[in-house]
Each structure stands twice: as structure tokens, then as C-alpha cells.
Design an enzyme around this catalytic site. Structure first.
Site, PDB file in Angstrom:
ATOM      1  N   LYS A   1      -1.829  -1.432   7.380  1.00  0.00           N
ATOM      2  CA  LYS A   1      -3.452  -0.860   7.804  1.00  0.00           C
ATOM      3  C   LYS A   1      -3.708  -2.033   8.895  1.00  0.00           C
ATOM      4  O   LYS A   1      -3.706  -3.254   8.893  1.00  0.00           O
ATOM      5  CB  LYS A   1      -4.124  -1.278   6.490  1.00  0.00           C
ATOM      6  CG  LYS A   1      -5.716  -1.156   6.553  1.00  0.00           C
ATOM      7  CD  LYS A   1      -6.498  -1.021   5.157  1.00  0.00           C
ATOM      8  CE  LYS A   1      -7.776  -0.646   5.351  1.00  0.00           C
ATOM      9  NZ  LYS A   1      -8.493  -0.898   4.030  1.00  0.00           N
TER      10      LYS A   1
ATOM     11  N   ARG B   1       0.734  -1.229  -0.049  1.00  0.00           N
ATOM     12  CA  ARG B   1       0.030  -0.083   0.062  1.00  0.00           C
ATOM     13  C   ARG B   1       0.858   1.299  -0.066  1.00  0.00           C
ATOM     14  O   ARG B   1       2.152   1.275   0.458  1.00  0.00           O
ATOM     15  CB  ARG B   1      -0.739   0.098   1.382  1.00  0.00           C
ATOM     16  CG  ARG B   1      -1.898  -0.987   1.405  1.00  0.00           C
ATOM     17  CD  ARG B   1      -2.474  -0.885   2.649  1.00  0.00           C
ATOM     18  NE  ARG B   1      -3.353  -2.247   2.825  1.00  0.00           N
ATOM     19  CZ  ARG B   1      -3.352  -3.168   3.432  1.00  0.00           C
ATOM     20  NH1 ARG B   1      -2.012  -3.348   4.136  1.00  0.00           N
ATOM     21  NH2 ARG B   1      -4.249  -4.118   3.358  1.00  0.00           N
TER      22      ARG B   1
ATOM     23  N   HIS C   1      -3.293   2.535  -5.797  1.00  0.00           N
ATOM     24  CA  HIS C   1      -3.666   0.905  -5.436  1.00  0.00           C
ATOM     25  C   HIS C   1      -3.637   0.104  -6.394  1.00  0.00           C
ATOM     26  O   HIS C   1      -3.756  -1.074  -6.448  1.00  0.00           O
ATOM     27  CB  HIS C   1      -4.969   1.002  -4.616  1.00  0.00           C
ATOM     28  CG  HIS C   1      -5.441   0.114  -3.765  1.00  0.00           C
ATOM     29  ND1 HIS C   1      -4.686  -0.135  -2.327  1.00  0.00           N
ATOM     30  CD2 HIS C   1      -6.085  -1.150  -3.748  1.00  0.00           C
ATOM     31  CE1 HIS C   1      -5.095  -1.057  -1.902  1.00  0.00           C
ATOM     32  NE2 HIS C   1      -6.034  -1.854  -2.774  1.00  0.00           N
TER      33      HIS C   1
ATOM     34  N   TYR D   1     -10.522  -9.561  -5.313  1.00  0.00           N
ATOM     35  CA  TYR D   1      -9.369  -9.648  -6.139  1.00  0.00           C
ATOM     36  C   TYR D   1      -9.780 -10.724  -7.261  1.00  0.00           C
ATOM     37  O   TYR D   1      -9.345 -10.652  -8.464  1.00  0.00           O
ATOM     38  CB  TYR D   1      -8.176  -9.803  -5.732  1.00  0.00           C
ATOM     39  CG  TYR D   1      -7.831  -8.492  -5.082  1.00  0.00           C
ATOM     40  CD1 TYR D   1      -7.090  -7.421  -5.616  1.00  0.00           C
ATOM     41  CD2 TYR D   1      -7.989  -8.276  -3.708  1.00  0.00           C
ATOM     42  CE1 TYR D   1      -6.708  -6.364  -5.080  1.00  0.00           C
ATOM     43  CE2 TYR D   1      -7.582  -7.147  -3.040  1.00  0.00           C
ATOM     44  CZ  TYR D   1      -6.941  -6.182  -3.775  1.00  0.00           C
ATOM     45  OH  TYR D   1      -6.657  -4.985  -3.094  1.00  0.00           O
TER      46      TYR D   1
ATOM     47  N   HIS E   1      -4.635  -9.072   4.282  1.00  0.00           N
ATOM     48  CA  HIS E   1      -6.092  -8.896   4.766  1.00  0.00           C
ATOM     49  C   HIS E   1      -6.731  -9.400   5.785  1.00  0.00           C
ATOM     50  O   HIS E   1      -6.151 -10.733   5.978  1.00  0.00           O
ATOM     51  CB  HIS E   1      -6.895  -9.540   3.232  1.00  0.00           C
ATOM     52  CG  HIS E   1      -6.767  -8.634   1.952  1.00  0.00           C
ATOM     53  ND1 HIS E   1      -6.843  -8.993   0.893  1.00  0.00           N
ATOM     54  CD2 HIS E   1      -6.515  -7.225   2.041  1.00  0.00           C
ATOM     55  CE1 HIS E   1      -6.821  -7.923  -0.018  1.00  0.00           C
ATOM     56  NE2 HIS E   1      -6.727  -6.916   0.537  1.00  0.00           N
TER      57      HIS E   1
ATOM     58  N   ARG F   1      -1.001  -2.515  -6.367  1.00  0.00           N
ATOM     59  CA  ARG F   1      -1.193  -3.585  -5.512  1.00  0.00           C
ATOM     60  C   ARG F   1      -2.496  -4.681  -5.952  1.00  0.00           C
ATOM     61  O   ARG F   1      -2.277  -5.854  -5.886  1.00  0.00           O
ATOM     62  CB  ARG F   1      -1.910  -3.071  -4.095  1.00  0.00           C
ATOM     63  CG  ARG F   1      -2.233  -3.898  -3.115  1.00  0.00           C
ATOM     64  CD  ARG F   1      -2.574  -3.091  -1.920  1.00  0.00           C
ATOM     65  NE  ARG F   1      -3.173  -3.613  -0.781  1.00  0.00           N
ATOM     66  CZ  ARG F   1      -2.749  -4.754  -0.010  1.00  0.00           C
ATOM     67  NH1 ARG F   1      -1.492  -4.913   0.006  1.00  0.00           N
ATOM     68  NH2 ARG F   1      -3.516  -5.331   0.872  1.00  0.00           N
TER      69      ARG F   1
END
Length: 194
Positions: A75, A43, A142, A177, A168, A145
Site C-alpha cells: 500500500k 495485508r 485484516h 493499534y 505505516h 495483521r
């Protein structure tokens, strides 16, 4: 920043066109940033947070293949490891560190902004988006990624490995995705014409 949909997928040809369009004194920095996005799936905040020591072992004078992202970088504040395996990316990062960051402390930021300090997450996002825009490519901070995840999926990497590499917490996030992979969807539709 509010999400307004999925980041555009940037294929290898558009990524290379973006890199070829780079110029000026920050060319090697910008190329390294794009490659970290595309080949490590980082990120913008994670790229902005990297210190030289995270990527380069000054004692051995070599790049680290395993880059440990501490909780402060990520994150959700979760520790994660990413892997610097692409040969070309390694060569470009090594050149960047030796030519642009030689003589700096290992605790200094890996990438410096125009003002000479560390990037914030927002300035890194804007900078990456502008690199694509200046090259005439539809992309966002993004996109690298998303392309990283899409390329793993195209190589039949399992969803749990992709989830771990992207950091994640929810498998549902990773599933997006898989379901939004444009190349995979085109191949499914192509089956109707065979």
C-alpha cells in the site's frame, strides 16, 4: 472497499481453531496464508502479490528469513522488509512449497487461486474472510495483521518498530493499534479491582 471500522482481533485460540477447521485440497495453502497474515502482518494484497522467489531461495532450497516486499506489492508503493521467524510457520510454508509449488518457476505466484492463477487483492480478502467465517470466528482479511500488531504491543515492542513492520507512513495509524488493543485495555480496567 470502504472501511467500516477496525478489523476484529483474532487471538491465538481463535486463529488455531480457524486453522484446525481447514480441509480440502487447498488446506495447506489456506493455512500458509493465515500464518503469513498473523506472523508477518501482511495485508491481503501483499500476500496475493508474493512470488515463490520472494519467500524461497531455489538455489539453496531454503526459506528466506527476510522477505522483501517491493513497492508494487505494498500500500502506498513503499518497499518494506518483513521477517519470517516463527518456527512453526516456517515448517508449514516449507511443506506447502515443497508439496504444492514444487516444479514451478521462482517467478510464479506463491499462492494460486481456485482457478489456478494469481489471486487479486479482492479475491484474497474474500478468501481470508471466508476462512474465519467457515470456522465460526469473527474475523476479516485484516484480522491477522491487527493481531500481529496487537501481539507485538503486548510484548512491549516500541511504536516505531511496529510502524516499520506494518509499513505505516504515519505514526498516527500505528497508534490506533495501541489504543484499540483489547487485552491492554482490559488490564487497565482490571487495575480498578486490585
Amino acid at each position: 472497499m470502504k472501511k467500516t471500522g477496525k478489523a476484529p482481533y483474532v487471538n491465538a485460540s481463535d486463529r488455531n481453531a480457524t486453522i484446525e477447521s481447514l480441509s480440502g485440497k487447498n488446506k495447506s495453502r489456506n493455512e500458509a496464508v493465515l500464518l503469513f497474515s498473523h506472523f508477518l502482518g501482511l495485508r491481503a494484497k501483499e500476500i496475493a502479490s508474493l512470488k515463490i522467489r520472494d519467500v524461497f531461495d531455489s538455489r539453496s532450497g531454503a526459506l528466506r528469513e527476510v522477505i522483501r516486499l517491493v513497492a508494487a506489492y505494498t500500500k502506498g508503493g513503499k518497499y518494506r522488509e518483513v521477517f519470517l521467524m516463527d518456527r512453526e510457520t516456517k515448517a508449514i510454508i516449507t511443506r506447502y512449497i515443497i508439496s504444492e509449488r514444487a516444479g514451478y518457476s521462482p517467478d510464479d505466484p506463491l499462492f494460486l487461486s481456485q482457478k489456478g492463477g494469481a489471486f487479486s487483492a479482492n479475491t484474497m480478502q474474500r478468501m481470508i474472510a471466508n476462512l474465519y467465517k467457515n470456522a465460526g470466528i469473527k474475523g476479516s482479511s485484516h484480522s491477522g495483521r491487527r493481531s500481529f500488531a496487537t501481539n507485538l504491543i503486548n510484548q512491549n515492542v516500541d511504536i516505531y518498530s511496529v510502524q516499520q513492520l506494518l509499513g505505516h507512513s504515519s505514526i498516527q495509524t500505528t497508534q490506533e493499534y495501541f489504543t484499540s488493543n483489547p487485552d491492554r485495555l482490559k488490564k487497565q480496567v482490571l487495575k480498578l479491582s486490585q
